[in-house]
Design a protein around this motif. Structure first.
Motif, mmCIF file in Angstrom:
data_model
loop_
_atom_site.group_PDB
_atom_site.id
_atom_site.type_symbol
_atom_site.label_atom_id
_atom_site.label_comp_id
_atom_site.label_asym_id
_atom_site.label_seq_id
_atom_site.Cartn_x
_atom_site.Cartn_y
_atom_site.Cartn_z
ATOM 1 N N GLU A 108 7.750 -15.986 13.297
ATOM 2 C CA GLU A 108 7.401 -14.943 12.326
ATOM 3 C C GLU A 108 8.271 -13.704 12.520
ATOM 4 O OE1 GLU A 108 4.938 -14.784 9.730
ATOM 5 O OE2 GLU A 108 5.283 -16.910 10.031
ATOM 6 N N TYR A 109 8.411 -13.304 13.755
ATOM 7 C CA TYR A 109 9.169 -12.099 14.081
ATOM 8 C C TYR A 109 10.630 -12.265 13.675
ATOM 9 C CZ TYR A 109 10.016 -7.865 16.876
ATOM 10 O OH TYR A 109 10.321 -6.593 17.283
ATOM 11 N N LYS A 110 11.219 -13.391 14.024
ATOM 12 C CA LYS A 110 12.627 -13.630 13.735
ATOM 13 C C LYS A 110 12.873 -13.755 12.229
ATOM 14 C CE LYS A 110 14.389 -17.715 14.372
ATOM 15 N NZ LYS A 110 14.884 -18.970 15.009
ATOM 16 N N MET A 111 12.016 -14.495 11.535
ATOM 17 C CA MET A 111 12.205 -14.699 10.114
ATOM 18 C C MET A 111 12.101 -13.388 9.335
ATOM 19 S SD MET A 111 13.060 -17.775 9.633
ATOM 20 C CE MET A 111 12.945 -17.814 7.858
ATOM 21 N N GLN A 112 11.170 -12.530 9.718
ATOM 22 C CA GLN A 112 11.006 -11.268 9.008
ATOM 23 C C GLN A 112 12.174 -10.320 9.269
ATOM 24 O OE1 GLN A 112 9.124 -11.186 6.577
ATOM 25 N NE2 GLN A 112 7.028 -10.640 7.049
ATOM 26 N N PHE A 113 12.665 -10.309 10.497
ATOM 27 C CA PHE A 113 13.764 -9.411 10.826
ATOM 28 C C PHE A 113 15.084 -9.891 10.222
ATOM 29 C CE2 PHE A 113 11.205 -7.029 13.779
ATOM 30 C CZ PHE A 113 11.863 -5.803 13.860
ATOM 31 N N LYS A 114 15.169 -11.162 9.901
ATOM 32 C CA LYS A 114 16.392 -11.699 9.298
ATOM 33 C C LYS A 114 16.450 -11.442 7.795
ATOM 34 C CE LYS A 114 17.688 -15.856 10.373
ATOM 35 N NZ LYS A 114 17.628 -17.314 10.664
ATOM 36 N N ARG A 115 15.358 -11.010 7.219
ATOM 37 C CA ARG A 115 15.305 -10.823 5.770
ATOM 38 C C ARG A 115 15.999 -9.527 5.355
ATOM 39 N NH1 ARG A 115 9.303 -11.922 3.649
ATOM 40 N NH2 ARG A 115 10.427 -11.791 1.662
ATOM 41 N N LEU A 116 16.812 -9.628 4.326
ATOM 42 C CA LEU A 116 17.479 -8.446 3.797
ATOM 43 C C LEU A 116 16.463 -7.426 3.286
ATOM 44 C CD1 LEU A 116 20.075 -6.980 2.951
ATOM 45 C CD2 LEU A 116 20.011 -8.291 0.805
ATOM 46 N N ALA A 117 15.341 -7.924 2.763
ATOM 47 C CA ALA A 117 14.315 -7.036 2.217
ATOM 48 C C ALA A 117 13.758 -6.104 3.291
ATOM 49 C CB ALA A 117 13.187 -7.861 1.607
ATOM 50 N N THR A 118 13.628 -6.599 4.516
ATOM 51 C CA THR A 118 13.127 -5.757 5.605
ATOM 52 C C THR A 118 14.014 -4.548 5.819
ATOM 53 O OG1 THR A 118 12.016 -7.548 6.805
ATOM 54 C CG2 THR A 118 12.740 -5.661 8.100
ATOM 55 N N TRP A 119 15.308 -4.791 5.925
ATOM 56 C CA TRP A 119 16.253 -3.698 6.186
ATOM 57 C C TRP A 119 16.452 -2.829 4.957
ATOM 58 C CZ3 TRP A 119 16.571 -3.036 11.057
ATOM 59 C CH2 TRP A 119 16.423 -4.132 11.911
ATOM 60 N N SER A 120 16.277 -3.397 3.781
ATOM 61 C CA SER A 120 16.369 -2.598 2.558
ATOM 62 C C SER A 120 15.217 -1.603 2.477
ATOM 63 C CB SER A 120 16.376 -3.506 1.324
ATOM 64 O OG SER A 120 17.484 -4.377 1.335
ATOM 65 N N ILE A 121 14.014 -2.084 2.778
ATOM 66 C CA ILE A 121 12.846 -1.204 2.751
ATOM 67 C C ILE A 121 12.970 -0.111 3.810
ATOM 68 C CG2 ILE A 121 10.362 -1.118 3.239
ATOM 69 C CD1 ILE A 121 10.152 -3.889 1.918
ATOM 70 N N LEU A 122 13.429 -0.497 5.003
ATOM 71 C CA LEU A 122 13.613 0.488 6.075
ATOM 72 C C LEU A 122 14.656 1.528 5.676
ATOM 73 C CD1 LEU A 122 13.098 1.506 8.945
ATOM 74 C CD2 LEU A 122 14.791 -0.149 9.760
ATOM 75 N N LEU A 123 15.750 1.079 5.070
ATOM 76 C CA LEU A 123 16.810 1.998 4.649
ATOM 77 C C LEU A 123 16.314 2.965 3.585
ATOM 78 C CD1 LEU A 123 19.772 2.916 4.652
ATOM 79 C CD2 LEU A 123 20.246 1.105 2.980
ATOM 80 N N VAL A 124 15.623 2.437 2.586
ATOM 81 C CA VAL A 124 15.118 3.292 1.500
ATOM 82 C C VAL A 124 14.133 4.322 2.047
ATOM 83 C CG1 VAL A 124 13.704 3.315 -0.598
ATOM 84 C CG2 VAL A 124 15.508 1.596 -0.317
#
Length: 253
Positions: A11-27
């Protein structure tokens, strides 16, 4: 225990690999810095922005809420996605117990949410420390940051992750989005005051008073702080526990 850790890691790895995770963090980070960056304009607009504790307080209560709202959508699909992709059937083909699967998913979601929120707070605080046009002692930044992580980020992450992961496993995800929209909408409508905050606030409840308190508004309502903590941690754990009792969630029992 090994199987639970395997699911947590997945779960941890799959979520951190998602572009959406880093997009939300960036925004969320961009919006936070636009609102709180110690520029001359923001320092004139926010008279208390020269206090690092106030910066962390404001970043967590306002901008942290935006981040949590975004993460909610990513977390809500974890159980439904396993069902759609056939991952659940694959996992069930092994000697995996229902409690191991659920616990791994819930803990993975919590660790992911808590990690992203900690990265968000640390990144913003580091920018403030480096960019402030006045001397800022390092302890003046690290102390409120640690307080924010312990007193606010931990219970808020626990509630949002368990609420977002567990409920879509028990009810239609569209109904979950309706519940979430109401809860987050009520939170977004709250403007804050010197009085006690409603207990159901996620990032702007009275737990956040541990980080910073307006010197003009003394605050001594311990009961309100406890109520906010009990709601976030208690209701999160209760919602997560209900999933273990859902008979239609797993194979025939």
């Amino acid at each position: 225990m090994r199987k639970i850790i395997t699911i947590i890691h997945y779960e941890y790895k799959m979520q951190f690999k998602r572009l959406a995770t880093w997009s939300i963090l960036l925004v969320a980070t961009v919006f936070a810095l636009l609102d709180n960056y110690p520029s001359s304009g923001n320092l004139s607009r926010l008279e208390l922005l020269n206090e690092p504790a106030y910066f962390v307080y404001r970043t967590m209560s306002l901008n942290g809420f935006v981040l949590m709202f975004g993460l909610m959508f990513l977390l809500a699909e974890r159980f439904p996605l396993d069902h759609k992709t056939g991952m659940k059937l694959l996992l069930m083909s092994y000697a995996l117990q229902k409690r191991q699967y659920i616990l791994g998913k819930l803990l993975g979601g919590f660790l992911y949410t808590f990690s992203i929120l900690c990265i968000f707070l640390t990144l913003n605080t580091a920018v403030y420390f480096v960019a402030a046009p006045f001397p800022v002692p390092l302890p003046a930044c690290t102390l409120p940051l640690v307080k924010a992580i312990i007193a606010s980020a931990f219970p808020a992450s626990l509630f949002v992750s368990l609420f977002s992961v567990a409920l879509p496993g028990m009810i239609d995800i569209r109904l979950f989005y309706l519940f979430a929209a109401i809860l987050f909408g009520v939170n977004a409508a709250y403007v804050g005051s010197a009085n006690t905050a409603p207990f159901y606030m996620i990032t702007s409840g009275d737990l956040i008073r541990f980080i910073w308190v307006n010197p003009k508004w003394s605050f001594h309502d311990t009961g309100s702080i406890l109520a906010n903590g009990a709601f976030l941690m208690g209701s999160g754990l209760i919602i997560g526990s209900l999933l273990f009792l859902s008979h239609r969630f797993w194979r025939s029992e």
